[in-house]
Design a protein around this motif. Structure first.
Motif, short mmCIF file in Angstrom:
data_model
loop_
_atom_site.label_atom_id
_atom_site.label_comp_id
_atom_site.label_asym_id
_atom_site.label_seq_id
_atom_site.Cartn_x
_atom_site.Cartn_y
_atom_site.Cartn_z
N UNK A 37 0.86 -1.19 0.00
CA UNK A 37 0.00 0.00 0.00
C UNK A 37 0.90 1.24 0.00
N UNK A 38 0.68 2.18 -0.89
CA UNK A 38 1.32 3.48 -0.67
C UNK A 38 0.20 4.50 -0.58
N UNK A 39 -0.17 4.87 0.62
CA UNK A 39 -1.32 5.76 0.75
C UNK A 39 -1.02 7.16 0.24
N UNK A 40 -2.04 7.76 -0.35
CA UNK A 40 -1.93 9.14 -0.85
C UNK A 40 -1.50 10.09 0.27
N UNK A 41 -1.95 9.79 1.49
CA UNK A 41 -1.65 10.69 2.61
C UNK A 41 -0.14 10.84 2.82
N UNK A 42 0.61 9.76 2.60
CA UNK A 42 2.07 9.84 2.77
C UNK A 42 2.66 10.73 1.68
N UNK A 43 2.16 10.55 0.46
CA UNK A 43 2.65 11.40 -0.64
C UNK A 43 2.38 12.87 -0.36
N UNK A 44 1.15 13.18 0.10
CA UNK A 44 0.82 14.59 0.30
C UNK A 44 1.59 15.17 1.49
N UNK A 45 1.76 14.39 2.56
CA UNK A 45 2.53 14.90 3.71
C UNK A 45 4.00 15.13 3.33
N UNK A 46 4.55 14.24 2.51
CA UNK A 46 5.96 14.39 2.18
C UNK A 46 6.17 15.58 1.24
N UNK A 47 5.21 15.80 0.31
CA UNK A 47 5.32 16.97 -0.56
C UNK A 47 5.19 18.25 0.24
N UNK A 48 4.24 18.26 1.18
CA UNK A 48 3.98 19.48 1.95
C UNK A 48 5.05 19.80 2.97
N UNK A 49 5.84 18.79 3.41
CA UNK A 49 6.75 19.03 4.54
C UNK A 49 8.21 18.70 4.28
N UNK A 50 8.47 18.00 3.18
CA UNK A 50 9.84 17.55 2.89
C UNK A 50 10.36 16.53 3.91
N UNK A 51 9.46 15.85 4.61
CA UNK A 51 9.89 14.80 5.53
C UNK A 51 10.37 13.60 4.69
N UNK A 52 11.27 12.79 5.24
CA UNK A 52 11.75 11.62 4.51
C UNK A 52 10.66 10.54 4.45
N UNK A 53 10.60 9.86 3.31
CA UNK A 53 9.67 8.74 3.19
C UNK A 53 10.49 7.47 2.99
N UNK A 54 10.20 6.46 3.83
CA UNK A 54 10.89 5.17 3.69
C UNK A 54 9.88 4.10 3.34
N UNK A 55 10.39 2.89 3.16
CA UNK A 55 9.49 1.75 2.89
C UNK A 55 9.86 0.62 3.82
N UNK A 56 8.84 0.06 4.45
CA UNK A 56 9.03 -1.14 5.28
C UNK A 56 8.15 -2.22 4.68
N UNK A 57 8.67 -3.42 4.57
CA UNK A 57 7.86 -4.50 4.02
C UNK A 57 7.67 -5.61 5.05
N UNK A 58 6.49 -5.64 5.70
CA UNK A 58 6.29 -6.65 6.74
C UNK A 58 6.20 -8.07 6.20
N UNK A 59 6.13 -8.21 4.86
CA UNK A 59 6.07 -9.54 4.24
C UNK A 59 7.43 -10.03 3.73
#
Length: 322
Positions: A272-294
């Motif tokens: 899942x890559x939720x839209x909310x993460x995309x919008x928060x990262x664009x708006x704040x320049x926070x780092x986005x990582x990926x974790x795969x629990x599988x």
């Protein structure tokens, strides 16, 4: 000639299906349980996983080929709760001696994290603020939920090294009954599993020591056992339901925490890559990582469980160290 050809094809198909049934294996519901099983069964028997790469067990449904796998399996390993509930009805048709249900293993009881995990499958707005945002207060994590009084257990138990050792032990005991002649190999595999896990855990603790004060949000509250084992400081998590966006108050709170540098990273998942993460990262320049629990990127086999923990540690480090 055609009749002859059809007959040959039918015989070939029959032989194929017979050989598939004859080489029964260990089947696990999700891949991380496959890492544990394939480490213990290495050189003894094969391990197969039901939920395929890229799929989430939370909304998986069995295909006819999965049902076939279950029927011919010599052992089925599942959690028996929450994460792999899609197996519930199918388990009834199997010989109970073949089934290892992790939630019933008494030895894991002391290590279970309670009151941390929920699934929300309803619409959410700011009036339901408590539903999708959990926050830390004085070092204790509380998640206020208005609808479910039963706080339940976090069943992503494969992220706990202690629970995984107990699971490995039970897999070994079941394998010993089926393969008494392979006793030495099975015992050697268990000893190697425990030793490799301890060595890897020590490396991971050292690797993550520099980032343990950095806050982060995860998309799915699956990582509590890993965070506890290696001293990481999760600030909170987004709603569990990928189809429902968090409310405006929650987003405002997360933005504020990012601005105050309490949150270094937001972690998405390949499923899942939720839209909310995309919008928060664009708006704040926070780092986005990926974790795969599988653990889609990790191959089954000896040492695969330790490799999976290392893969998770690397995913954390890449984002938090920026």
């Amino acid at each position: 000639m055609l009749a002859q050809h059809l007959k040959t094809t039918a015989i070939a198909a029959a032989i194929l299906s017979f050989s598939a049934a004859a080489s029964a294996t260990i089947v696990t519901s999700v891949k991380p349980l496959g890492f544990i099983a394939s480490s213990i069964a290495n050189g003894v028997t094969d391990t197969e996983v039901l939920v395929p790469a890229g799929a989430s067990p939370h909304d998986y449904s069995l295909k006819p080929s999965d049902v076939q796998k279950l029927k011919s399996a010599e052992m089925l390993i599942w959690i028996g709760e929450d994460v792999d509930a899609f197996l519930d009805k199918s388990i009834d048709d199997l010989d109970y001696k073949k089934v290892l249900t992790i939630k019933d293993i008494a030895a894991i009881e002391p290590f279970l994290l309670k009151g941390e995990h929920h699934h929300h499958h309803h619409g959410e707005d700011d009036a339901h603020e408590g539903h999708d945002h959990k926050h830390e207060h004085e070092g204790h994590e509380h998640h206020h939920d208005h609808e479910h009084e039963d706080l339940g257990v976090n069943w992503h138990v494969w992220y706990s090294p202690d629970i995984s050792k107990a699971v490995a032990q039970r897999i070994a005991a079941k394998l010993l009954k089926q393969y008494p002649e392979k006793k030495d190999l099975i015992e050697k595999n268990v000893a190697k599993f425990n030793r490799t896990l301890d060595e890897q855990s020590a490396k991971i603790k050292t690797q993550l020591a520099d980032v343990k004060e950095k806050g982060f949000y995860v998309f799915h509250d699956a990582y509590g056992y890993f965070n506890n084992a290696y001293g990481l400081k999760q600030t909170g998590y987004f709603t569990i339901n990928p189809l429902v966006a968090p409310g405006a108050k929650t987003l405002a709170k997360i933005k504020e925490e990012i601005a105050e540098h309490k949150v270094t990273c937001l972690f998405a998942e390949p499923q899942f890559t939720p839209k909310v993460i995309e919008s928060l990262s664009k708006g704040t320049k926070v780092n986005v990582g990926r974790l795969d629990p599988m653990g889609d990127a990790v191959k089954l086999g000896a040492n695969s469980y330790a490799a999976f923990l290392q893969f998770t540690a690397d995913s954390y480090a890449q984002c938090l160290a920026k």
